[in-house]
Enzyme design. Structure first.
Site, mmCIF file in Angstrom:
data_model
loop_
_atom_site.group_PDB
_atom_site.id
_atom_site.type_symbol
_atom_site.label_atom_id
_atom_site.label_comp_id
_atom_site.label_asym_id
_atom_site.label_seq_id
_atom_site.Cartn_x
_atom_site.Cartn_y
_atom_site.Cartn_z
ATOM 1 N N MET A 93 0.850 -1.379 -0.096
ATOM 2 C CA MET A 93 -0.017 -0.039 -0.053
ATOM 3 C C MET A 93 0.839 1.314 -0.077
ATOM 4 O O MET A 93 0.577 2.239 -0.737
ATOM 5 C CB MET A 93 -1.009 -0.238 1.252
ATOM 6 C CG MET A 93 -1.996 -1.113 1.423
ATOM 7 S SD MET A 93 -2.758 -1.276 -0.031
ATOM 8 C CE MET A 93 -3.900 0.062 -0.136
ATOM 9 N N CYS A 142 0.896 6.186 11.039
ATOM 10 C CA CYS A 142 -0.224 7.312 10.357
ATOM 11 C C CYS A 142 -1.338 7.769 11.150
ATOM 12 O O CYS A 142 -1.633 8.925 10.757
ATOM 13 C CB CYS A 142 -0.714 6.276 9.350
ATOM 14 S SG CYS A 142 -1.441 4.675 10.216
ATOM 15 N N HIS A 163 -7.734 8.586 7.939
ATOM 16 C CA HIS A 163 -8.072 8.333 9.344
ATOM 17 C C HIS A 163 -8.815 9.429 10.083
ATOM 18 O O HIS A 163 -8.036 10.643 9.886
ATOM 19 C CB HIS A 163 -6.698 8.155 10.301
ATOM 20 C CG HIS A 163 -5.990 6.730 9.843
ATOM 21 N ND1 HIS A 163 -6.398 5.796 9.236
ATOM 22 C CD2 HIS A 163 -4.717 6.337 10.340
ATOM 23 C CE1 HIS A 163 -5.614 4.800 9.255
ATOM 24 N NE2 HIS A 163 -4.561 5.076 9.665
HETATM 25 N N1 LIG Z 1 -0.432 1.568 5.471
HETATM 26 C C1 LIG Z 1 -0.385 2.687 6.271
HETATM 27 O O1 LIG Z 1 -1.301 3.431 6.223
HETATM 28 C C2 LIG Z 1 0.801 3.001 6.629
HETATM 29 C C3 LIG Z 1 1.014 4.274 7.233
HETATM 30 C C4 LIG Z 1 2.212 4.578 8.016
HETATM 31 C C5 LIG Z 1 3.155 3.658 8.025
HETATM 32 N N2 LIG Z 1 3.049 2.385 7.416
HETATM 33 C C6 LIG Z 1 4.164 1.315 7.759
HETATM 34 O O2 LIG Z 1 4.724 1.125 6.450
HETATM 35 C C7 LIG Z 1 4.958 -0.315 6.258
HETATM 36 C C8 LIG Z 1 4.481 -0.775 4.979
HETATM 37 O O3 LIG Z 1 3.086 -0.736 5.094
HETATM 38 P P1 LIG Z 1 1.818 -1.306 3.919
HETATM 39 O O4 LIG Z 1 0.730 -0.994 4.567
HETATM 40 O O5 LIG Z 1 2.416 -0.756 2.660
HETATM 41 O O6 LIG Z 1 2.109 -2.888 3.817
HETATM 42 P P2 LIG Z 1 1.833 -4.141 2.950
HETATM 43 O O7 LIG Z 1 0.757 -3.584 2.065
HETATM 44 O O8 LIG Z 1 1.698 -5.238 3.320
HETATM 45 O O9 LIG Z 1 3.340 -4.046 2.039
HETATM 46 C C9 LIG Z 1 4.443 -4.709 2.665
HETATM 47 C C10 LIG Z 1 5.203 -4.715 1.382
HETATM 48 O O10 LIG Z 1 6.457 -5.049 1.956
HETATM 49 C C11 LIG Z 1 7.138 -6.293 1.173
HETATM 50 N N3 LIG Z 1 7.569 -7.184 1.725
HETATM 51 C C12 LIG Z 1 6.937 -8.164 2.859
HETATM 52 N N4 LIG Z 1 8.004 -9.013 3.356
HETATM 53 C C13 LIG Z 1 9.145 -8.776 2.749
HETATM 54 C C14 LIG Z 1 10.434 -9.335 2.764
HETATM 55 N N5 LIG Z 1 10.574 -10.052 3.448
HETATM 56 N N6 LIG Z 1 11.574 -8.989 1.818
HETATM 57 C C15 LIG Z 1 11.231 -7.900 1.158
HETATM 58 N N7 LIG Z 1 9.928 -7.476 0.935
HETATM 59 C C16 LIG Z 1 8.931 -7.765 1.644
HETATM 60 C C17 LIG Z 1 5.717 -6.853 0.336
HETATM 61 O O11 LIG Z 1 6.225 -7.504 -0.795
HETATM 62 P P3 LIG Z 1 5.284 -8.565 -1.541
HETATM 63 O O12 LIG Z 1 4.064 -8.048 -1.928
HETATM 64 O O13 LIG Z 1 6.101 -9.132 -2.355
HETATM 65 O O14 LIG Z 1 5.129 -9.600 -0.154
HETATM 66 C C18 LIG Z 1 5.093 -5.465 0.006
HETATM 67 O O15 LIG Z 1 5.578 -4.835 -1.166
HETATM 68 C C19 LIG Z 1 4.835 -0.810 7.509
HETATM 69 O O16 LIG Z 1 5.960 -0.925 8.244
HETATM 70 C C20 LIG Z 1 3.527 -0.161 8.303
HETATM 71 O O17 LIG Z 1 3.508 -0.041 9.328
HETATM 72 C C21 LIG Z 1 1.676 2.060 6.900
#
Ligand SMILES: NC(=O)c1ccc[n+]([C@@H]2O[C@H](COP(=O)([O-])OP(=O)(O)OC[C@H]3O[C@@H](n4cnc5c(N)ncnc54)[C@H](OP(=O)(O)O)[C@@H]3O)[C@@H](O)[C@H]2O)c1
Length: 355
Positions: free
Chosen positions: A14, A151, A244
Site C-alpha cells: 500500500m 499514520c 484516518h
Molecule cells: N498503510 C498505512 O497507512 C501505513 C502508514 C504509515 C506507515 N505504515 C508502515 O509502512 C510499512 C508498509 O505498510 P503497507 O501498509 O504498505 O504494508 P503492505 O501493503 O503489507 O506491503 C508490504 C510490502 O513489503 C514487502 N515485503 C514483505 N515482506 C518482505 C520481505 N521479507 N522482503 C522484502 N519485501 C517484503 C511486500 O512485498 P510482497 O508483496 O512481495 O509480499 C510489500 O511490497 C509498514 O511498516 C507499516 O507499518 C503503513
C-alpha cells in the site's frame, strides 16, 4: 543538480504504491529500482497495483519488481531509499542500506525510537534532522535512516503543533476511526470488518503517545527531549478505505476563543512552505466550516498543488465547552501519514544538503 537515484522497498504494498505514484517524474529523485519480496519478483507494477484512486501510467506500470538486496542497490548506485517494508522485516534491511551509504526514508516502526534517529515531520521538527550526524558516526557510514511516524499520530501532531506552541496545551485525548488501508494489504479479513468496528489496533495507542511526544519535542545538546504533551488514545479500525478520522479532546485551564483557534490553525505555515518543497501543501491545515465535515470520502485528498494532494490535514467541528476543546481531524493515512510523509522528509533532507 542532477536527480538522485532512488529505490522503493515494499513497492508492491500500500505504501510502496503510493511511493511509486508520488515519485513518478519527481524533480529531485529518479526511481530506478522497485523492490519487494521474492513473491513479487519479476511481476510488473501493473500486476500488483491496487490504488483505485490513481490511474496507473503505462510506463510506470511496466516497471519490473526485483528482490530486495541492499548490496545490489549500492552496486547500482542507489543514493536514496524509500522504505515501505513491514516492521518485522525493515530493521536489518534498512540498516544494511544505511550502512552501505544510502539515505533511507522509512515508514516502518523499527528505528523510530532510536536515540540518533529522527521521526521527522517537516512542518513540526525540521531541526531533528541534525541527529543524523550522530547516526552517521555510529554507523561509520555516510548513510542514515530518517523515519516518519505512525499514520494515526502524524496528522494529529500537525494539528497540535500550532496549538501547543501558542496556547501551551498539554492534555490531549483522542478517539480514532482508522481506515482499512492502514493495515496494509490484504489487511483485516472482510468478515471481521463488514458492518463492524474493531476497537483494538495492536500497539497503536502507545505509539501515538510515545511518537507524538518525540515529534513535538526538542533536539538539544545531541539528544531528543520529549514534549510535555500527553496523548491518551483509543484506536478503532472502521470500514473506510482511506483516511484516518480522529475525535480530539483537549483540556486546558485557559481556553482561547474558537475564532482565535481557527486563525491559528489556518495561519500555520512552516519550513516546507518556506522552502516550497514539491510535496508541501500550500496550507498544511485546512479548517472546514460545514457542520458535517471533515469526512474521509470528501476530505482525505485535501492539499494543493497537485503533488501535495492528500498532504493537508483537515480540521472541523471546533467547539469549546468550559475548559474542554473538541474537534475532528482527518488525514490521509497512506499519503500524509505514510509515503507522502517520507517523500516530504527526503525533499527537506535534499534541500538542506543532507543528501
Ligand atoms: N498503510 C498505512 O497507512 C501505513 C502508514 C504509515 C506507515 N505504515 C508502515 O509502512 C510499512 C508498509 O505498510 P503497507 O501498509 O504498505 O504494508 P503492505 O501493503 O503489507 O506491503 C508490504 C510490502 O513489503 C514487502 N515485503 C514483505 N515482506 C518482505 C520481505 N521479507 N522482503 C522484502 N519485501 C517484503 C511486500 O512485498 P510482497 O508483496 O512481495 O509480499 C510489500 O511490497 C509498514 O511498516 C507499516 O507499518 C503503513
Amino acid at each position: 543538480m542532477g536527480k538522485k537515484k532512488a529505490a522503493i522497498l515494499g513497492s508492491s504494498g500500500m505504501i510502496g504504491q503510493r511511493f511509486a505514484h508520488m515519485l513518478d517524474a519527481h524533480p529531485y529523485f529518479e526511481v530506478t529500482a522497485y523492490c519487494a519480496s521474492d513473491r513479487s519478483e519479476g511481476k510488473r507494477l501493473a500486476d500488483v497495483w491496487r490504488l483505485s484512486d490513481v490511474e496507473l501510467d503505462r510506463e510506470l506500470g511496466s516497471k519490473v519488481v526485483q528482490a530486495t538486496d541492499p548490496k545490489a542497490l549500492a552496486k547500482a548506485g542507489i543514493e536514496v531509499v524509500f522504505s515501505g517494508l513491514p516492521s518485522d522485516v525493515a530493521g536489518p534491511v534498512e540498516d544494511a542500506c544505511a550502512d552501505q551509504g544510502m539515505a533511507v526514508f522509512s515508514n516502518a516502526a523499527s528505528h523510530r525510537m532510536e536515540d540518533d534517529t529522527p521521526i521527522l515531520v517537516p512542518e513540526i521538527n525540521p531541526d531533528h534532522l541534525k541527529s543524523i550526524s550522530a547516526q552517521k558516526k555510529r554507523r561509520k557510514s555516510s548513510g542514515f535512516i530518517v523515519t516518519n511516524a505512525n499514520c494515526s499520530i502524524t496528522g494529529l501532531a500537525i494539528g497540535l503543533k500550532p496549538l501547543v506552541d501558542k496556547f501551551g496545551f498539554k492534555d490531549v485525548n483522542v478517539a480514532t476511526y482508522q481506515a482499512l488501508s492502514g493495515a496494509g494489504y490484504p489487511g483485516v479479513p472482510s468478515l471481521d470488518i463488514l458492518g463492524n468496528v474493531l476497537p483494538f489496533i495492536k500497539n497503536e495507542e502507545d505509539k501515538m503517545n510515545s511518537e507524538g511526544r518525540k515529534i513535538l519535542g526538542k533536539y538539544v545538546d545531541g539528544r531528543f527531549v520529549d514534549s510535555p504533551v500527553t496523548i491518551m488514545a483509543s484506536c478503532a479500525r472502521v470500514n473506510v478505505r482511506d483516511g484516518h478520522l480522529e475525535a480530539v479532546f483537549i483540556r486546558n485551564k485557559d481556553m482561547p476563543s474558537v475564532s482565535d483557534l481557527v486563525k491559528t490553525l489556518e495561519g500555520f505555515r512552516a519550513k516546507p512552505q518556506e522552502l516550497k518543497l514539491p510535496s508541501a501543501p500550500d496550507r498544511p491545515i485546512i479548517v472546514t466550516k460545514e457542520p458535517n465535515r471533515p469526512q474521509p470520502i470528501l476530505d482525505s485528498d485535501a492539499g494543493t498543488p497537485e503533488r501535495a494532494k492528500g498532504m493537508a490535514v483537515t480540521i472541523g467541528r471546533i467547539r469549546i465547552d468550559k475548559d474542554c476543546l473538541r474537534f475532528y481531524l482527518l488525514s490521509h493515512n497512506t499519503i500524509r501519514g505514510g509515503a507522502g510523509g517520507s517523500v516530504l522528509n527526503a525533499e527537506l533532507a535534499f534541500k538542506e544538503g543532507y543528501i
